[in-house]
Design a protein around this motif. Structure first.
Motif, PDB file in Angstrom:
ATOM      1  N   LEU A 173      77.946  35.743  38.345  1.00  0.00           N
ATOM      2  CA  LEU A 173      77.510  35.181  38.835  1.00  0.00           C
ATOM      3  C   LEU A 173      77.490  34.165  40.091  1.00  0.00           C
ATOM      4  N   GLU A 174      76.597  34.281  40.847  1.00  0.00           N
ATOM      5  CA  GLU A 174      77.041  33.308  42.503  1.00  0.00           C
ATOM      6  C   GLU A 174      76.507  32.183  42.706  1.00  0.00           C
ATOM      7  N   LEU A 175      76.949  31.959  43.649  1.00  0.00           N
ATOM      8  CA  LEU A 175      76.638  30.408  43.587  1.00  0.00           C
ATOM      9  C   LEU A 175      74.759  29.634  44.024  1.00  0.00           C
ATOM     10  N   ASP A 176      74.085  30.874  44.109  1.00  0.00           N
ATOM     11  CA  ASP A 176      72.837  30.525  43.540  1.00  0.00           C
ATOM     12  C   ASP A 176      72.616  30.609  42.310  1.00  0.00           C
ATOM     13  N   ARG A 177      73.057  30.305  41.281  1.00  0.00           N
ATOM     14  CA  ARG A 177      73.294  30.343  39.608  1.00  0.00           C
ATOM     15  C   ARG A 177      74.006  28.782  39.313  1.00  0.00           C
ATOM     16  N   MET A 178      75.031  27.828  40.587  1.00  0.00           N
ATOM     17  CA  MET A 178      74.804  26.991  39.877  1.00  0.00           C
ATOM     18  C   MET A 178      74.603  26.402  39.725  1.00  0.00           C
ATOM     19  N   THR A 179      74.490  24.958  39.218  1.00  0.00           N
ATOM     20  CA  THR A 179      73.666  24.221  38.309  1.00  0.00           C
ATOM     21  C   THR A 179      74.293  23.002  38.044  1.00  0.00           C
ATOM     22  N   LEU A 180      73.573  21.802  37.896  1.00  0.00           N
ATOM     23  CA  LEU A 180      74.745  20.098  38.323  1.00  0.00           C
ATOM     24  C   LEU A 180      75.421  20.478  36.902  1.00  0.00           C
ATOM     25  N   THR A 181      74.800  21.085  35.711  1.00  0.00           N
ATOM     26  CA  THR A 181      75.823  20.575  34.738  1.00  0.00           C
ATOM     27  C   THR A 181      77.322  21.424  34.615  1.00  0.00           C
ATOM     28  N   ILE A 182      76.767  22.780  34.695  1.00  0.00           N
ATOM     29  CA  ILE A 182      78.053  23.750  35.631  1.00  0.00           C
ATOM     30  C   ILE A 182      79.115  22.863  36.781  1.00  0.00           C
ATOM     31  N   ALA A 183      78.358  22.243  37.677  1.00  0.00           N
ATOM     32  CA  ALA A 183      79.037  21.542  38.987  1.00  0.00           C
ATOM     33  C   ALA A 183      80.280  20.141  38.211  1.00  0.00           C
ATOM     34  N   LEU A 184      79.727  19.773  37.269  1.00  0.00           N
ATOM     35  CA  LEU A 184      79.535  18.850  36.971  1.00  0.00           C
ATOM     36  C   LEU A 184      81.363  18.868  35.659  1.00  0.00           C
ATOM     37  N   VAL A 185      81.005  20.312  35.115  1.00  0.00           N
ATOM     38  CA  VAL A 185      82.101  20.332  34.354  1.00  0.00           C
ATOM     39  C   VAL A 185      83.509  21.430  34.920  1.00  0.00           C
TER      40      VAL A 185
ATOM     41  N   ALA B 173      73.935  21.438  47.323  1.00  0.00           N
ATOM     42  CA  ALA B 173      74.647  19.740  47.910  1.00  0.00           C
ATOM     43  C   ALA B 173      74.784  18.819  46.599  1.00  0.00           C
ATOM     44  N   PHE B 174      73.815  18.713  46.016  1.00  0.00           N
ATOM     45  CA  PHE B 174      74.508  18.031  45.216  1.00  0.00           C
ATOM     46  C   PHE B 174      75.029  18.475  43.378  1.00  0.00           C
ATOM     47  N   ALA B 175      75.239  19.358  43.993  1.00  0.00           N
ATOM     48  CA  ALA B 175      76.122  20.404  42.906  1.00  0.00           C
ATOM     49  C   ALA B 175      77.408  19.992  43.692  1.00  0.00           C
ATOM     50  N   VAL B 176      77.703  20.176  44.643  1.00  0.00           N
ATOM     51  CA  VAL B 176      78.832  19.459  45.761  1.00  0.00           C
ATOM     52  C   VAL B 176      79.266  17.501  44.475  1.00  0.00           C
ATOM     53  N   ILE B 177      78.183  17.182  45.653  1.00  0.00           N
ATOM     54  CA  ILE B 177      78.243  15.882  45.505  1.00  0.00           C
ATOM     55  C   ILE B 177      79.126  15.466  43.648  1.00  0.00           C
ATOM     56  N   ILE B 178      77.836  16.034  42.689  1.00  0.00           N
ATOM     57  CA  ILE B 178      78.077  15.558  41.407  1.00  0.00           C
ATOM     58  C   ILE B 178      79.877  16.656  41.097  1.00  0.00           C
ATOM     59  N   GLY B 179      80.023  17.669  42.140  1.00  0.00           N
ATOM     60  CA  GLY B 179      81.082  17.994  41.682  1.00  0.00           C
ATOM     61  C   GLY B 179      82.362  17.145  41.780  1.00  0.00           C
ATOM     62  N   THR B 180      81.740  16.490  42.652  1.00  0.00           N
ATOM     63  CA  THR B 180      83.387  15.056  43.618  1.00  0.00           C
ATOM     64  C   THR B 180      83.506  13.886  42.160  1.00  0.00           C
TER      65      THR B 180
ATOM     66  N   SER C  32      83.586  31.578  42.875  1.00  0.00           N
ATOM     67  CA  SER C  32      84.283  30.301  42.623  1.00  0.00           C
ATOM     68  C   SER C  32      85.317  29.882  43.978  1.00  0.00           C
ATOM     69  N   ALA C  33      85.690  30.429  44.583  1.00  0.00           N
ATOM     70  CA  ALA C  33      86.543  30.152  45.456  1.00  0.00           C
ATOM     71  C   ALA C  33      85.875  29.916  46.766  1.00  0.00           C
ATOM     72  N   ARG C  34      84.420  29.736  47.078  1.00  0.00           N
ATOM     73  CA  ARG C  34      83.817  29.645  47.425  1.00  0.00           C
ATOM     74  C   ARG C  34      83.119  27.906  47.187  1.00  0.00           C
ATOM     75  N   PHE C  35      82.565  28.190  45.951  1.00  0.00           N
ATOM     76  CA  PHE C  35      82.488  26.298  45.685  1.00  0.00           C
ATOM     77  C   PHE C  35      83.967  25.984  45.964  1.00  0.00           C
ATOM     78  N   SER C  36      85.143  26.554  45.582  1.00  0.00           N
ATOM     79  CA  SER C  36      85.847  25.448  45.140  1.00  0.00           C
ATOM     80  C   SER C  36      86.397  24.950  46.747  1.00  0.00           C
ATOM     81  N   MET C  37      85.890  25.614  47.683  1.00  0.00           N
ATOM     82  CA  MET C  37      86.456  24.795  49.189  1.00  0.00           C
ATOM     83  C   MET C  37      85.702  24.317  49.328  1.00  0.00           C
TER      84      MET C  37
END
Length: 268
Positions: free
Chosen positions: A140-152, A87-94, A185-190
């Protein structure tokens, strides 16, 4: 062409292209420039955004419930958990898209919504998508998503303010380069698309409210239904086939579209 039929075609195009790496904005701009179709107006923009939002929220309702549950659990336990992290990753990525959109949207609207710009970005970012896919389908799957990666990935998403880039395409490209699998990649994008669509729809609704325009309710209902159905089907088919077909068909499509656009620009 009858305005109802035009609206139906545009709503279906919006639904089909919103989540594919081919740029929905390009496909909605081009009919007016190439075919001379009239702008359907702000009310219709609100409708198709609402339709695609309904589709992605419905498809990912399980993920959304888990993220919301993760937030509640995180507050209760005062600790991080996997769902809260996503959830934080989606927020940071936005955040980057919201900031850059607020700063540059007017400039982009006035200077970059042209066939030439769309042709260039369609080709350039299509080739980048090809390069990211060919470097290898990451593990890598979504359980490896970090806030830094989400920001990138979020910074990459901000580039999609330029028409023809494709929000979904550039975020998938970034995630693939960072080692995530095609499906992850597609799921996080969506998932990233949800707050962006909410923001865009809210902005269009606010503009509509202050404009005093008459609302064509028949076109709005048509836009919501057609875009939501086509978007939901598109998400399902795309995720089902992605591991087998990869990104190559979309890269080829983008290159052909870009070539056709350059020809159109050269003839005008």
């Amino acid at each position: 062409m009858d305005i109802i039929l035009q609206a139906l075609v545009l709503a279906i195009i919006q639904g089909l292209t919103e989540f594919l790496p081919v740029s929905s904005s390009a496909h909605l701009i081009l009919p007016s420039q190439v075919l001379g179709w009239p702008d359907q107006g702000q009310a219709f923009d609100v409708a198709v955004h609402l339709g695609t939002l309904m589709a992605v929220v419905t498809y990912f309702n399980h993920d959304i419930r888990r993220m919301l549950g993760g937030m509640v659990t995180g507050v209760q336990t005062r600790s991080m958990n996997q769902d809260l992290n996503l959830a934080f990753a989606v927020i940071i990525g936005t955040i980057p898209a919201v900031i850059f959109g607020g700063l540059f949207s007017d400039f982009i609207e006035m200077n970059m919504r042209t066939s030439f710009v769309i042709a260039c970005t369609t080709v350039v970012f299509g080739l980048l998508l090809w390069a990211s896919d060919k470097q290898g389908n990451g593990r890598l799957e979504l359980d490896r998503m970090t806030l830094t990666i989400a920001l990138v990935i979020g910074l990459a998403q901000a580039i999609a303010l330029i028409p023809g880039t494709s929000r979904s395409g550039i975020t998938m490209t970034a995630a693939l380069f960072l080692g995530f699998s095609r499906v992850a990649s597609a799921r996080f994008s969506m998932l990233l698309s949800i707050p962006i669509i909410v923001a865009a729809g809210t902005l269009e609704t606010a503009k509509l409210a202050v404009s005093g325009q008459e609302v064509p309710w028949n076109l709005m209902v048509l836009g919501i239904l057609a875009s939501s159905i086509s978007a939901f089907l598109c998400i399902h088919v795309f995720l089902s086939l992605l591991e087998r077909i990869g990104m190559t068909p979309f890269v080829v499509y983008r290159l052909l579209l870009g070539a056709a656009l350059f020809m159109f620009v050269g003839l005008n």
